[in-house]
Write an enzyme that holds these catalytic residues in place. Structure first.
Site, PDB file in Angstrom:
ATOM      1  CG  HIS A  82      -1.750   1.251   1.308  1.00 46.97           C
ATOM      2  ND1 HIS A  82      -2.932   1.354   0.618  1.00 46.97           N
ATOM      3  CD2 HIS A  82      -1.565   2.435   1.922  1.00 46.97           C
ATOM      4  CE1 HIS A  82      -3.448   2.554   0.824  1.00 46.97           C
ATOM      5  NE2 HIS A  82      -2.636   3.232   1.609  1.00 46.97           N
ATOM      6  CG  ASP A 161     -11.711   3.885   5.797  1.00 45.24           C
ATOM      7  OD1 ASP A 161     -11.181   4.692   6.582  1.00 45.24           O
ATOM      8  OD2 ASP A 161     -11.492   3.881   4.576  1.00 45.24           O
ATOM      9  CB  SER A 183      -8.229   5.364   7.459  1.00 47.27           C
ATOM     10  OG  SER A 183      -8.547   5.366   6.099  1.00 47.27           O
ATOM     11  CE  LYS A 187      -8.663   2.289   2.951  1.00 41.17           C
ATOM     12  NZ  LYS A 187      -8.922   3.637   3.386  1.00 41.17           N
TER      13      LYS A 187
END
Ligand code: URA
Length: 433
Positions: A82, A161, A183, A187
């Site tokens: 990410h 979220d 957040s 995920k």
């Protein structure tokens, strides 16, 4: 329990219990707690922060507010990646294929772009036919077959979220480390991978403006991952200028393909090799960073990474001829060169300003409803540390709507030149684990 008492506790810096945090998230998703109370609580967090324990509990509650994807049917250690977002960040399109070509399953859920940052899904959709909404069974099958899938987030993933982020956007509570960390991590954890590699960016084009804040955010997310038993690591990388040279959807896909063909920009390649080396170690393919880097470089020389991208594109309904022949991508009507009016070394290059120019050309969204023009964007001819002569090209603008003098000025003003020598900046500051 009453929400007003819990807001007051956070406002006064008193730690909430697990039950209290459960009450807040559960109540908010069920709409028992209204937006105005949630806004007040999140604003209290912005001022008072949260303890490590509270941040981990908040993340866990958000993660379990919707579906948690079960990837256990995928063989091997799944490593997700990410990025906290930046300008010209096409890392996933290079990193996914080189890591997958080493036999590591990459099952990635990505997002769309908003404002000055682009989103991986929008970039991928510049490949004709490619779809990004795939059901869970097909997602698992695709990763088992070709080790790589990059798809949109399931509608039922992390509803807490979705609601909280929309509210943060309009209540000035976005830039708050415990809220950003929970957040992102909720995920990632709901998306089901075994290990997570985070690319936390700092600088003008990033959420975190300073390296110190980027490190605090990275450490917070690593602690959350560790507390839930997931090997989590983070690269701390410099986003004071765009990554690579291309900004804009199909232009960025083409730059990623160039990189997989062995002639991409040095900064993009280096970030992918360093982050990818850690991903191979997280996936237990090797325990040596030197071996890992060599394995990744080999996937570029042998073209196996390019084949991994072709296989993914084909599996997702896209035309993989575009990957083999990137000249097929639709081109903008015009390419306009913006030339320097001064000379000197590039000292600063405002990533956010250039991201916004690309957005205004149609390459990004100002609101979530906006349509994207995949063909437009910018190719930078000069970056920090380069010497520029008067009249030399700074940027090539790919446009379907000409170039207004206002936009041209925005590009010129994004470049700051000096007479003194400027060294090229280091891209990766540190890798934390
Ligand atoms: N990205 C996210 O997913 N959440 C944030 O809060 C900030 C960046």
């Amino acid at each position: 329990m009453r929400m007003v008492d819990l807001i007051q506790k956070t406002r006064d810096g008193i730690e909430l219990t697990d039950e209290e945090i459960h009450f807040i998230i559960d109540g908010y998703v069920k709409e028992d707690i209204p937006d105005y109370q949630m806004s007040a609580w999140m604003m209290a967090i912005c001022f008072q922060g949260l303890s490590k324990k509270e941040t981990a509990t908040l993340t866990k509650e958000m993660m379990h507010s919707g579906d948690v994807i079960d990837l256990s049917a995928i063989q091997g250690i799944k490593v997700d990646k990410h990025s906290t977002g930046g300008v010209g960040d096409k890392t996933s399109l290079v990193l996914g294929p080189i890591v997958a070509a080493c036999g590591v399953p990459v099952a990635k859920m990505s997002g769309r772009g908003l404002g000055h940052t682009g989103g991986t899904l929008d970039k991928l959709e510049s490949i004709p036919g490619l779809h990004i909404m795939i059901d869970e069974d097909d997602f698992v099958k695709q990763v088992n077959d070709c080790h790589l899938a990059i798809i949109g987030q399931s509608a039922h993933l992390d509803p807490a979220d979705k609601k909280m982020y929309a509210l943060r956007d309009v209540t000035a509570t976005v830039s708050c480390i415990p809220l950003i960390a929970s957040s992102i991590m909720s995920k990632k954890l709901a998306a089901g991978s075994d290990a997570i590699l985070l690319d936390v960016k700092y600088g003008d084009g990033a959420f975190m403006k300073t390296i110190e804040d980027a490190k605090i955010l990275a450490r917070t997310m690593i602690e959350i991952g560790d507390s839930l038993g997931k090997d989590t690591r983070a690269t701390i990388s410099n986003m004071s200028q765009p990554l690579g040279n291309a900004i804009g959807n199909s232009l960025e896909v083409r730059e990623a393909i160039d990189t997989l063909n062995g002639h991409g920009p040095h900064d993009l390649l280096e970030l992918c090799l360093q982050a990818g080396s850690h991903m191979l170690i997280q996936a237990k393919k090797t325990d040596s960073l030197i071996t890992a880097r060599k394995m990744l470089e080999d996937t570029i020389h042998s073209k196996s990474a390019l084949r991994a991208l072709c296989a993914m594109v084909k599996a997702q309904g896209g035309d993989d001829e575009y990957i083999r022949h990137p000249e097929m991508f639709e081109k903008a009507k015009e390419v306009i060169a913006v030339r320097s009016i001064k000379e000197g070394y590039v000292k600063e290059l405002e990533a956010m300003a250039l991201g916004l120019v690309s957005m205004k050309l149609g390459g990004g969204r100002q609101t979530t409803e906006d349509e994207i023009d995949h063909s437009v964007g910018l190719i930078l001819n000069k970056k920090i540390g380069d010497y520029v002569k008067k009249d030399e090209v700074l940027v090539y603008v790919h446009t379907n709507t000409g170039l207004s003098s206002a936009l041209k000025d925005e590009i010129l003003n994004a470049y700051h030149l000096t007479d003194e020598f400027v060294a090229k900046p280091e891209l990766i500051d540190e890798i934390l684990s």
